[in-house]
Enzyme design. Structure first.
Site, short mmCIF file in Angstrom:
data_model
loop_
_atom_site.label_atom_id
_atom_site.label_comp_id
_atom_site.label_asym_id
_atom_site.label_seq_id
_atom_site.Cartn_x
_atom_site.Cartn_y
_atom_site.Cartn_z
N ARG A 61 0.82 -1.20 0.00
CA ARG A 61 0.00 0.00 0.00
C ARG A 61 0.86 1.26 0.00
O ARG A 61 0.52 2.27 -0.63
CB ARG A 61 -0.93 -0.01 1.21
N HIS A 65 0.43 4.23 -2.72
CA HIS A 65 0.16 5.62 -2.34
C HIS A 65 1.31 6.54 -2.74
O HIS A 65 1.09 7.73 -2.95
CB HIS A 65 -0.11 5.71 -0.85
N ASP A 66 2.50 6.01 -2.86
CA ASP A 66 3.61 6.81 -3.36
C ASP A 66 3.44 7.08 -4.86
O ASP A 66 3.49 8.22 -5.31
CB ASP A 66 4.94 6.10 -3.10
N VAL A 69 0.76 9.57 -6.35
CA VAL A 69 0.92 10.99 -6.04
C VAL A 69 2.31 11.44 -6.52
O VAL A 69 3.32 11.04 -5.96
CB VAL A 69 0.77 11.25 -4.54
N ASP A 73 8.38 8.25 -6.48
CA ASP A 73 9.56 9.06 -6.18
C ASP A 73 9.84 9.17 -4.69
O ASP A 73 10.65 10.00 -4.26
CB ASP A 73 9.40 10.46 -6.77
N SER A 75 8.09 10.44 -2.47
CA SER A 75 7.61 11.70 -1.87
C SER A 75 6.77 11.44 -0.63
O SER A 75 6.74 12.27 0.29
CB SER A 75 6.82 12.51 -2.89
N ASN A 93 -3.76 9.15 3.85
CA ASN A 93 -2.57 8.59 4.48
C ASN A 93 -2.55 8.75 5.99
O ASN A 93 -1.95 7.92 6.71
CB ASN A 93 -1.31 9.28 3.92
N HIS A 215 -6.83 -5.87 -0.33
CA HIS A 215 -8.14 -6.47 -0.18
C HIS A 215 -8.04 -7.97 0.05
O HIS A 215 -8.98 -8.58 0.53
CB HIS A 215 -8.97 -6.19 -1.43
N THR A 216 -6.94 -8.58 -0.29
CA THR A 216 -6.81 -10.01 -0.05
C THR A 216 -6.32 -10.31 1.36
O THR A 216 -6.40 -11.44 1.80
CB THR A 216 -5.83 -10.65 -1.04
N ASP A 260 -11.48 -10.54 3.47
CA ASP A 260 -11.96 -11.81 2.91
C ASP A 260 -11.64 -12.92 3.90
O ASP A 260 -11.23 -12.66 5.04
CB ASP A 260 -11.39 -12.09 1.52
N ASP A 267 -4.19 -14.11 -2.38
CA ASP A 267 -4.87 -15.10 -3.22
C ASP A 267 -6.04 -14.45 -3.94
O ASP A 267 -6.15 -13.23 -3.98
CB ASP A 267 -5.32 -16.30 -2.37
#
Length: 341
Positions: A61, A65-66, A69, A73, A75, A93, A215-216, A260, A267
Site C-alpha cells: 500500500r 500511495h507513493d 501521487v 519518487d 515523496s 494517508n 483487499h486479499t 476476505d 490469493d
C-alpha cells in the site's frame, strides 16, 4: 543552409538524451554499485512479514500511495518542512499508511554498505514486490534506477488517491487518470486496500500507525462498511448478518473485519467473495454489480493464475509512473528528509 543542419543536430541530441534516460532503468542497476542491495531489502522484508503478516500489505500500500501521487519518487516518505507540507497527513494517508520505520531501517543498512547509491523510491518498489512474494503472491521484475523527489504534495495526495466509496465509473475514471485500463484497475483493486486498523507503538510519522493492507489480506473499520451491510441490496444476507455481529447499527465504529476469508494470504478469494455478493466495502462490490468488469471478476475468481499474471503486469506499469531518473531529484541519505535539510 545552416538551419537544417542545426535542426538535425538538435533532433539527434534529443534522441540520444531520450535513449540515455531509458538506459537509466534496469533490473541490474545496482549490480556493480551495490550488489547486495536487493538481498538486503528481501531479507528485511521477509523478517518483517514473518513477524507480522500485515506488514506485507502495508508495504504494498505504501508503494501504491507513493506512485499515485507525483509518481514513484518516495515523496510519501518526506516529513513536512518549512517549504512544503508533506503527504503523510493527507486524509488518505493520515493515521493509515505505515511501514516507514522498516523502509528507514533498510535505507540505513544500505547507506552503510553503499552510501548515496540506492534510492528510497527503489527500496519502496522492491519492498512491495518482495512483500507480495512473501505472502504467497506473484513476483515481477522491478526496473531500478528511480531517484528521490525533493518535494511532496499534500494537496495531490488528497486529490489523486481513490477512495472506498467510489462507484464503478468513479473507479475506472480515477485509475484512467493515471493511465490504467479498466482491466488493470480491477487487478490492482484486487490487491489494494484503503482502510486500516490501529496498532500499538510509534513510528517516525507524526501520526499514530495503523495496520493497512490489500483487499486479499487487509481489515476495515466498521464505520467504513456499516452502510453497506445495513442498507445495500446487492449483498449476501448471511454475510451481512455475520458482519452485523461485528458492526452494530450504532457505535462500534472502530470494530474490525477482515476483507476476505484468508486475511494473511495473497490469493483470489476476494474475487470469489465478490461473485457471491460478499464484498465488504461499497467500492469492492462495484467491481461485480452488473457492470463492465463482471467478466474480469468471474475470470479471476476461477483462475488465480490469470489474476496473478495481470496484477504482476499492472504492478510493473504502476512502478514506472512519472519517475525521476538520471540527474533528476536526488538519492536521499535519509528517506524522511531531503539532503542538506
Amino acid at each position: 543552409m545552416a538551419s537544417p543542419s542545426l535542426f538535425s543536430l538538435f533532433c539527434m541530441f534529443s534522441f540520444l538524451l531520450g535513449m540515455a534516460d531509458a538506459h537509466y532503468l534496469s533490473p541490474h542497476f545496482y549490480n556493480s554499485s551495490c550488489p547486495k542491495a536487493l538481498s538486503v531489502i528481501r531479507i528485511a522484508v521477509n523478517k518483517a512479514v514473518a513477524k507480522e503478516r500485515r506488514m506485507g500489505a502495508s508495504l504494498l500500500r505504501l508503494h501504491f500511495h507513493d506512485c499515485f501521487v507525483l509518481g514513484c519518487d518516495a515523496s510519501i516518505l518526506l516529513d513536512d518542512t518549512a517549504n512544503f507540507k508533506g503527504e503523510k497527513t493527507a486524509d488518505p494517508n493520515n493515521n493509515s499508511v505505515r511501514g516507514y520505520d522498516l523502509i528507514d531501517a533498510i535505507k540505513s543498512r544500505l547507506e552503510s554498505l553503499c552510501p548515496r547509491v540506492v534510492s528510497c523510491a527503489d527500496i519502496v518498489a522492491v519492498a512491495a514486490r518482495d512483500s507480495v512474494v512473501a505472502l504467497g503472491g506473484p513476483t515481477w521484475t522491478v526496473q531500478l534506477g528511480r531517484r528521490d523527489s525533493t518535494t511532496a504534495s499534500f494537496s495531490a495526495a488528497k486529490r489523486d488517491l481513490p477512495g472506498a466509496g467510489l462507484s464503478l465509473s468513479g473507479l475506472i475514471s480515477a485509475f484512467a487518470k493515471k493511465g490504467f485500463t479498466a482491466k488493470e484497475m480491477v487487478a490492482l483493486s484486487g490487491h489494494q486496500h484503503h482502510h486500516c486498523l490501529p496498532t500499538k507503538g510509534k513510528e517516525k510519522s507524526a501520526t499514530t500507525p495503523f495496520f493497512c493492507g490489500t483487499h486479499t489480506i487487509g481489515k476495515a473499520h466498521c464505520k467504513l462498511f456499516r452502510d453497506r451491510i445495513y442498507n445495500e441490496a446487492n449483498i449476501n444476507d448471511g454475510f451481512a448478518r455475520s458482519k452485523q455481529k461485528i458492526c452494530p447499527s450504532e457505535g462500534g465504529g472502530e470494530n474490525l473485519s477482515g476483507m476476505d476469508g484468508t486475511p494473511d494470504v495473497f490469493d483470489n478469494i476476494y474475487f470469489r467473495h465478490l461473485k457471491d455478493n460478499k464484498g465488504l466495502l461499497h467500492s469492492d462490490q462495484q467491481l461485480y454489480s452488473g457492470g463492465s468488469t463482471d467478466s474480469l471478476v468471474l475470470s479471476y475468481s476461477t483462475h488465480p493464475t490469470y489474476f496473478f499474471a495481470d496484477v504482476a503486469k499492472a504492478m510493473v506499469k504502476m512502478g514506472n509512473l512519472s519517475l525521476l531518473t538520471g540527474t533528476q531529484g536526488e538519492i536521499r541519505t535519509k528517506c524522511w528528509k531531503i539532503n542538506g535539510s
